[in-house]
Design a protein around this motif. Structure first.
Motif, PDB file in Angstrom:
ATOM      1  N   GLY A 161      -7.194  15.607   0.632  1.00  0.00           N
ATOM      2  CA  GLY A 161      -5.917  15.285   1.261  1.00  0.00           C
ATOM      3  C   GLY A 161      -5.067  14.302   0.479  1.00  0.00           C
ATOM      4  N   ASP A 162      -5.660  13.613  -0.522  1.00  0.00           N
ATOM      5  CA  ASP A 162      -4.877  12.640  -1.297  1.00  0.00           C
ATOM      6  C   ASP A 162      -3.944  13.343  -2.264  1.00  0.00           C
ATOM      7  OD1 ASP A 162      -7.500  10.118  -1.664  1.00  0.00           O
ATOM      8  OD2 ASP A 162      -6.111  10.601  -0.035  1.00  0.00           O
ATOM      9  N   LYS A 163      -2.895  12.638  -2.659  1.00  0.00           N
ATOM     10  CA  LYS A 163      -1.961  13.242  -3.592  1.00  0.00           C
ATOM     11  C   LYS A 163      -2.273  12.773  -5.008  1.00  0.00           C
ATOM     12  CE  LYS A 163       1.654   9.709  -3.573  1.00  0.00           C
ATOM     13  NZ  LYS A 163       3.069   9.420  -3.391  1.00  0.00           N
ATOM     14  N   PHE A 164      -1.820  13.530  -5.982  1.00  0.00           N
ATOM     15  CA  PHE A 164      -1.935  13.128  -7.374  1.00  0.00           C
ATOM     16  C   PHE A 164      -0.839  13.840  -8.150  1.00  0.00           C
ATOM     17  CE2 PHE A 164      -3.945  16.891  -9.346  1.00  0.00           C
ATOM     18  CZ  PHE A 164      -4.295  17.598  -8.209  1.00  0.00           C
ATOM     19  N   VAL A 165      -0.625  13.412  -9.378  1.00  0.00           N
ATOM     20  CA  VAL A 165       0.467  13.969 -10.177  1.00  0.00           C
ATOM     21  C   VAL A 165      -0.120  14.640 -11.405  1.00  0.00           C
ATOM     22  CG1 VAL A 165       2.484  13.375 -11.585  1.00  0.00           C
ATOM     23  CG2 VAL A 165       2.089  12.223  -9.405  1.00  0.00           C
ATOM     24  N   GLU A 178       4.513  17.196 -11.688  1.00  0.00           N
ATOM     25  CA  GLU A 178       4.638  17.696 -10.332  1.00  0.00           C
ATOM     26  C   GLU A 178       3.607  17.009  -9.453  1.00  0.00           C
ATOM     27  OE1 GLU A 178       7.504  21.075 -10.320  1.00  0.00           O
ATOM     28  OE2 GLU A 178       6.578  19.826  -8.800  1.00  0.00           O
ATOM     29  N   LEU A 179       3.953  16.938  -8.181  1.00  0.00           N
ATOM     30  CA  LEU A 179       3.036  16.361  -7.207  1.00  0.00           C
ATOM     31  C   LEU A 179       2.141  17.457  -6.643  1.00  0.00           C
ATOM     32  CD1 LEU A 179       2.579  13.674  -5.533  1.00  0.00           C
ATOM     33  CD2 LEU A 179       3.769  14.879  -3.719  1.00  0.00           C
TER      34      LEU A 179
ATOM     35  N   ASP B 139      13.333   9.380  -6.737  1.00  0.00           N
ATOM     36  CA  ASP B 139      12.060   9.775  -6.150  1.00  0.00           C
ATOM     37  C   ASP B 139      11.744   9.092  -4.822  1.00  0.00           C
ATOM     38  OD1 ASP B 139      10.559   9.927  -9.442  1.00  0.00           O
ATOM     39  OD2 ASP B 139      11.519  11.487  -8.250  1.00  0.00           O
ATOM     40  N   TYR B 140      12.480   8.046  -4.483  1.00  0.00           N
ATOM     41  CA  TYR B 140      12.134   7.294  -3.268  1.00  0.00           C
ATOM     42  C   TYR B 140      13.323   7.188  -2.318  1.00  0.00           C
ATOM     43  CZ  TYR B 140       8.036   5.610  -5.833  1.00  0.00           C
ATOM     44  OH  TYR B 140       6.868   5.523  -6.532  1.00  0.00           O
ATOM     45  N   THR B 141      13.006   6.972  -1.045  1.00  0.00           N
ATOM     46  CA  THR B 141      14.058   6.600  -0.086  1.00  0.00           C
ATOM     47  C   THR B 141      13.796   5.173   0.358  1.00  0.00           C
ATOM     48  OG1 THR B 141      12.710   7.675   1.586  1.00  0.00           O
ATOM     49  CG2 THR B 141      14.671   8.857   0.851  1.00  0.00           C
ATOM     50  N   PHE B 142      14.885   4.450   0.523  1.00  0.00           N
ATOM     51  CA  PHE B 142      14.738   3.010   0.778  1.00  0.00           C
ATOM     52  C   PHE B 142      15.164   2.630   2.179  1.00  0.00           C
ATOM     53  CE2 PHE B 142      13.695   2.065  -3.472  1.00  0.00           C
ATOM     54  CZ  PHE B 142      14.380   2.980  -4.246  1.00  0.00           C
ATOM     55  N   PRO B 163       6.984  13.543  -7.792  1.00  0.00           N
ATOM     56  CA  PRO B 163       5.769  13.407  -8.600  1.00  0.00           C
ATOM     57  C   PRO B 163       5.473  11.957  -8.954  1.00  0.00           C
ATOM     58  CG  PRO B 163       7.565  14.160  -9.981  1.00  0.00           C
ATOM     59  CD  PRO B 163       8.112  14.070  -8.600  1.00  0.00           C
ATOM     60  N   VAL B 164       5.152  11.177  -7.945  1.00  0.00           N
ATOM     61  CA  VAL B 164       4.803   9.776  -8.177  1.00  0.00           C
ATOM     62  C   VAL B 164       3.459   9.504  -7.533  1.00  0.00           C
ATOM     63  CG1 VAL B 164       7.166   8.952  -8.353  1.00  0.00           C
ATOM     64  CG2 VAL B 164       6.075   9.074  -6.120  1.00  0.00           C
ATOM     65  N   VAL B 165       2.701   8.592  -8.128  1.00  0.00           N
ATOM     66  CA  VAL B 165       1.347   8.365  -7.623  1.00  0.00           C
ATOM     67  C   VAL B 165       1.303   7.322  -6.513  1.00  0.00           C
ATOM     68  CG1 VAL B 165       0.245   9.022  -9.783  1.00  0.00           C
ATOM     69  CG2 VAL B 165       0.868   6.640  -9.390  1.00  0.00           C
ATOM     70  N   TRP B 166       2.394   6.542  -6.363  1.00  0.00           N
ATOM     71  CA  TRP B 166       2.349   5.458  -5.380  1.00  0.00           C
ATOM     72  C   TRP B 166       2.560   5.971  -3.965  1.00  0.00           C
ATOM     73  CZ3 TRP B 166       0.128   2.041  -8.021  1.00  0.00           C
ATOM     74  CH2 TRP B 166       0.484   1.783  -9.355  1.00  0.00           C
ATOM     75  N   GLY B 167       1.947   5.286  -3.022  1.00  0.00           N
ATOM     76  CA  GLY B 167       2.169   5.587  -1.612  1.00  0.00           C
ATOM     77  C   GLY B 167       3.425   4.899  -1.123  1.00  0.00           C
TER      78      GLY B 167
END
Lengths: 410, 251, 407
Positions: A161-165, A178-179, B139-142, B163-167
């Motif tokens: 369920g986790d995301k990665f790029v 891409e995500l 890539d983000y909404t603030f 496509p970003v790795v941060w939550g």
């Protein structure tokens, strides 16, 4: 035939000896047939497994992709999959995209091979996904679901369920990211795959690389492996209109697997030759003994007017009948053994871990046989032939008996 | 280079902050448009700077002196001056591609995807950071989380398929002077992974900005990367053709 | 006395004895050969897996072998290498440093594993030299150059004499970079190594990585590779605290399983073979007893006890067994020697293949091992005894009166 009924009666005059020889011949035949069918079954399964996860029974590539694995050798799938799938011998056509790239989580990154597939077709056919629970399967060809190799997921410090790029280099040389989200995890048992497999829908993968609609591989799965020889030219004909594409058999596309099987088979054949040799010698021995002990009797027969040729033929006939009897009994036993090995097989799970790699394919720990009737018949006939061969020397010996000396024999 | 990214970030946050007195879900589309306009505004701003970077990790301590040029968000060139062993090593970024020049072997290497996760010059900044830094607004909404007399706290959540790795990323922006104070990065589960702290606020020409930036990974509290600007000049009039492979190799 | 009688009985019916003995000789010698060929296959598999790259046994920091962490390097203290080389069963020890980076030529850049070795010492442990397809091994001294795999060389488009750029992140965080001259190209058949391994000079790599005097592991070659686990366990306590010795069984667990399954098939084959042999000679023994019924009757009539008769027959079979054993072992050894020296070359139809982490060369050959000879020999005697048991019983159970009546 007079000769044969005499020969038959002669055989049974010494019941014990005949039974023991028959037992030796039949049991050897049984074991050799059983063992061969077992290997046959194991090889067939390995091929099947390797073919489905790998390049298919027949693969379509562009240029020398099979050796170089250069991802720039992609081609437009167009209507090739439909055309090839229309052939009667074809079960499925799997279009695949392979792109080397980078997978990143918030904490780690790893080099991976992004594999784009048609989910429905792949999930039905690919043996790596056989045990995949339904909720862990890709849902569409252009979505963001991804299946990860088990080791890879661990190293990226991620969970279901986790995301990665994923980042790949597209056709223009630029980096495209891409995500994706981990939909499921795959444990193939092959180290390289578990460390680097990221399986996604092929439309998404191709779009990332700037090659929409293109693939690096068309893996063709046949309904029966034996149909490969006949189907290869048909597929070659279909792709003939596209000059850079070739159709390859799995032996050419996965030489590792083909050779692994061939080597194992050669060593096995060597062993069989040894076994049959030993048995033959036993037969020579026995026949010689039986001639020796009947020297007096043969002497009488010769003295009474029978020709040496007749004696020779008698001995040959005895051997032939023995061989035929062994053929029948041995094949029957061999069939029984094969039937058992097909239905139940040999379970090696206690001696091996879940999966083992051989020739680049996962080797299943339950060995099952497959009927190879043609081979069974051939080897049974060899046994008859060997029996005849074994009787040559004793027959000649018998024919050379001089009646006078023979009758003087004890 | 990274500093440019931050400057852009906090610049448009500045506009955002000015425009917003209340949390703005209702005005999200306005914010996006605003940010976009602000982006366009900073196309074409160039800079030339001299900076120092100090890195402490479990395995090494490094101290580098570098000279850098940048143009907008897409172009920058950095050359190492000290230590002598690495003098002349340079990094060129043009849009999404990164090259390194290695004077010792006199070769230019293009950084392939597999190296993008790697540390830049041995610091806590990755090659990927360099490439992705300018995409934050896209890539983000603030949304505004909190406001005190001293600062705004603004949360950036990644857009659904970005496509970003941060939550999530949380910015703390000071009101007076209007400078970023801190940026905190979280993974998808909400665990903090790293933070960047800004300090050393000075007035350079007509702009006020923090000259020191410290990157701290949360899992390894003893490690950090500190980037400090010794000198920085803006609007120096260079064009995109300055950022070329030939210039990368120039000594 | 019984023994003398047994021997004379054998001699009396020379032809039959000869037949029996020859059958046993052929069986046992072929079995010795077959086991030798199996051992050959096994040795090939093991050797291919360990002798190209891993070594039979590796000394390193605990845990290094799992993740190849650059920072698990150590300085070999005291005379670690000397100590290892003098340990029992050790044929060679090679210190190594391992790093991962990029190699580049022109526009092509690919990731690679850099293995720093001392050429003269590495030669004693691994045999990449025998897999060269172009150029030569690393040169001794400072300008040792690089040895790379065929797949990598092809992708980069390099040949011996060409220059490569090597880029990596050194242990102090700087970008390590240098030029290397390609000295040779190898092809092991293992795609991992052929597409990613670059062999370089150890001091050169130590400088590049800023790890002066440090190594990651010592690869060791053993006289008896199959004993690696045991030797590793014995070696570890003699090493400094931070180091452990690990055998190939742990480095290549797949190989261990492959060998175990191999042994299982070997056992099955041996059983089948001896079963066939046993049945073959059973007839002969029966014959020899049946023929001499009258004679046994006489012996019993004059007072020989049944158990002595049984013993007599068993002695005969045993004597023949021993005779066959000697001849069989002799012949078997000869055949095995031939196969060991020459073997059967299959490379016409097969290319090298991977198997459980190793690569097999395409040939059949034999390896001489004591167990391959002892086992068939012992089994032969056992089979003889078993095959002689029934006839011996038969003889012992004869009733003298009926026996005497037989012709």
């Amino acid at each position: 035939m007079d000769l044969f009924s005499l020969a038959w009666k002669n055989l049974w005059r010494n019941r014990r000896r005949t039974l023991i020889t028959l037992a030796a011949l039949s049991l050897s035949l049984m074991l050799v047939q059983g063992f061969h069918n077992l290997s046959f079954g194991v090889y067939a399964r390995m091929v099947d497994s390797g073919v489905r996860a790998g390049s298919g029974h027949i693969a379509v590539y562009r240029g020398d992709y099979a050796q170089s694995r250069n991802e720039k050798l992609s081609f437009a799938a167009d209507d090739l999959p439909q055309k090839i799938a229309a052939l009667p011998a074809v079960q499925a056509v799997l279009p695949r995209v392979y792109l080397p790239g980078l997978a990143q989580s918030s904490r780690e990154s790893r080099g991976i091979l992004l594999t784009g597939v048609d989910p429905a077709a792949e999930l039905a056919v690919n043996p790596f996904l056989r045990h995949q629970p339904k909720e862990q399967m890709l849902r569409s060809a252009d979505g963001r679901d991804a299946l990860l190799g088990s080791k890879l997921m661990q190293e990226l410090k991620l969970g279901l369920g986790d995301k990665f790029v994923v980042t790949v280099q597209n056709r223009d040389g630029e980096l495209a990211s891409e995500l994706f989200r981990i939909r499921g995890v795959v444990k193939t048992g092959i180290r390289d795959f578990d460390r680097s497999l990221v399986m996604v829908g092929r439309q998404r993968a191709a779009a990332m690389a700037g090659i929409p609609g293109q693939v690096q591989e068309l893996a063709v799965i046949l309904k029966r492996a034996a149909a490969e020889a006949a189907t290869l030219p048909q597929i070659a004909g279909i792709v003939a209109g596209r000059p850079q594409l070739h159709a390859l058999s799995w032996q050419q596309a996965m030489p590792n697997l083909a050779n692994a099987i061939r080597l194992d088979y050669s060593s096995q054949q060597f062993i069989f030759v040894v076994i049959l040799l030993i048995v033959t010698i036993g037969v020579v021995n026995t026949l010689l003994m039986s001639v020796m002990e009947r020297i007096r009797e043969f002497g009488v027969i010769l003295a009474v007017g029978a020709s040496p040729g007749r004696l020779r033929r008698l001995v040959l006939a005895e051997a032939l009948l023995l061989g035929l009897a062994a053929l029948v009994v041995g094949s029957l036993l061999g069939s029984l053994l094969t039937w058992y090995l097909v239905a139940v097989g040999i379970d090696l799970r206690n001696y091996m871990p879940d999966a083992m790699e051989f020739g680049g394919v996962v080797f299943e720990p339950v060995l099952r046989a497959t009927w190879d009737i043609a081979w069974m018949v051939r080897i049974a006939l060899y046994v008859v032939g060997l029996a005849l061969l074994a009787s040559l020397y004793p027959a000649v010996k018998a024919a050379r008996i001089s009646p006078v000396e023979a009758m003087r024999h004890y | 280079m990274l500093f440019r990214a931050l400057r852009r970030r906090f610049s448009h946050l500045l506009v955002l902050a000015l425009a917003v007195a209340v949390p703005a879900p209702a005005r999200a589309t306005d914010l996006q448009q605003l940010i976009h306009d602000v982006e366009q505004q900073y196309m074409g701003v160039s800079s030339h700077s001299r900076m120092e970077m100090e890195v402490a990790t479990e395995h090494w301590q490094r101290h580098l002196t570098m000279e850098a040029w940048s143009l907008g968000r897409e172009y920058f060139l950095v050359r190492i001056l000290e230590p002598p062993k690495e003098r002349g090593v340079a990094t060129l970024k043009v849009q999404h591609e990164v090259w390194n020049y290695l004077p010792k072997v006199d070769r230019v290497i293009k950084v392939p995807p597999s190296m993008m996760g790697g540390a830049w010059m041995g610091s806590h900044i990755t090659n990927d950071d360099l490439v992705k830094a300018n995409h934050v607004d896209v890539d983000y909404t603030f949304t505004l989380l909190a406001e005190t007399p001293q600062l705004w706290r603004i949360q950036g959540l990644p857009k659904p398929d970005a496509p970003v790795v941060w939550g999530k990323i949380v910015y703390e922006v000071g009101k007076t002077p209007r400078v970023p104070l801190r940026i905190v990065y979280y993974d998808e589960a909400g665990a903090q992974v790293r933070q960047i702290v800004f300090s050393d606020v000075r007035k350079i020409g007509s702009r006020t900005l923090p000259l020191t930036m410290t990157v701290q990974p949360t899992d390894k509290p003893d490690e950090h990367t500190v980037l400090h600007y010794d000198t920085i000049d803006f609007d120096i009039g260079i064009k995109t053709d300055y950022f070329s492979l030939q210039n990368l190799k120039a000594r | 006395m019984l023994l003398r009688l047994a021997l004379r009985n054998i001699w009396r019916n020379r032809r039959r004895s000869l037949l029996t003995i020859s059958a046993m000789v052929v069986s046992s010698s072929l079995l010795i050969l077959a086991l030798g060929v199996f051992s050959g296959m096994l040795a090939d598999i093991l050797s291919s897996a360990t002798e190209q790259y891993y070594g039979h046994l590796v000394v390193s920091r605990a845990g290094y072998l799992d993740d190849h962490d650059l920072f698990d390097a150590f300085v070999p203290e005291g005379d670690l290498l000397g100590h290892l080389r003098q340990s029992p069963g050790v044929l060679g020890a090679s210190p190594r440093l391992r790093a991962f980076g990029l190699v580049s030529r022109g526009q092509n850049t690919y990731p690679a594993e850099l293995l720093g070795v001392v050429p003269a010492e590495e030669r004693q442990v691994t045999n990449l030299e025998t897999h060269l397809v172009a150029g030569s091994y690393l040169a001794p001294g400072a300008d040792a150059g690089a040895l790379l795999g065929r797949g990598l060389a092809a992708k980069l488009g390099v040949h011996p004499g060409d220059e490569l750029v090597v880029v990596t992140q050194a242990a102090d965080g700087s970008i390590g970079n240098d030029l290397l001259t390609v000295r040779g190209v190898f092809a092991t058949g293992d795609t991992g190594h052929d597409n990613g391994l670059v062999l370089v000079d150890l001091p050169w790599l130590q400088r590049l990585m800023v790890l002066p005097g440090q190594i990651h592991e010592v690869a060791v070659r053993l006289k008896e590779p199959l004993q690696a686990a045991r030797i590793a366990a014995a070696l570890t306590p003699t090493l400094p605290d931070h180091l452990t010795a690990v055998g190939w069984e742990s480095l290549l667990p797949e190989m261990r399983e492959a060998i175990a399954s191999f042994d299982v098939s070997r056992m099955i084959i041996v059983l089948i073979l001896y079963f066939a042999t046993g049945l073959g000679i059973l007839n002969t023994f029966f014959m020899s007893v049946m023929e001499r019924t009258r004679e046994f009757g006489v012996l019993m009539a004059i007072g020989m006890r049944p158990w002595r008769i049984r013993l007599l027959v068993l002695l005969e079979t045993l004597a023949m067994g021993l005779c066959s054993l000697v001849a069989g072992v002799g012949l078997g050894l000869l055949l095995s020697l031939y196969m060991a020296r020459h073997g059967i070359d299959l490379s016409g139809s097969i290319t090298p293949i991977t198997y459980a982490g190793g690569t097999l060369p395409p040939r059949l050959h034999a390896v001489l091992e004591t167990s391959n000879v002892v086992l068939p020999a012992v089994l032969l005697l056992v089979v003889c005894l078993l095959a002689g048991f029934l006839p011996a019983n038969r003889a012992a159970k004869l009733r003298p009166v009926e026996a005497l009546r037989e012709e």
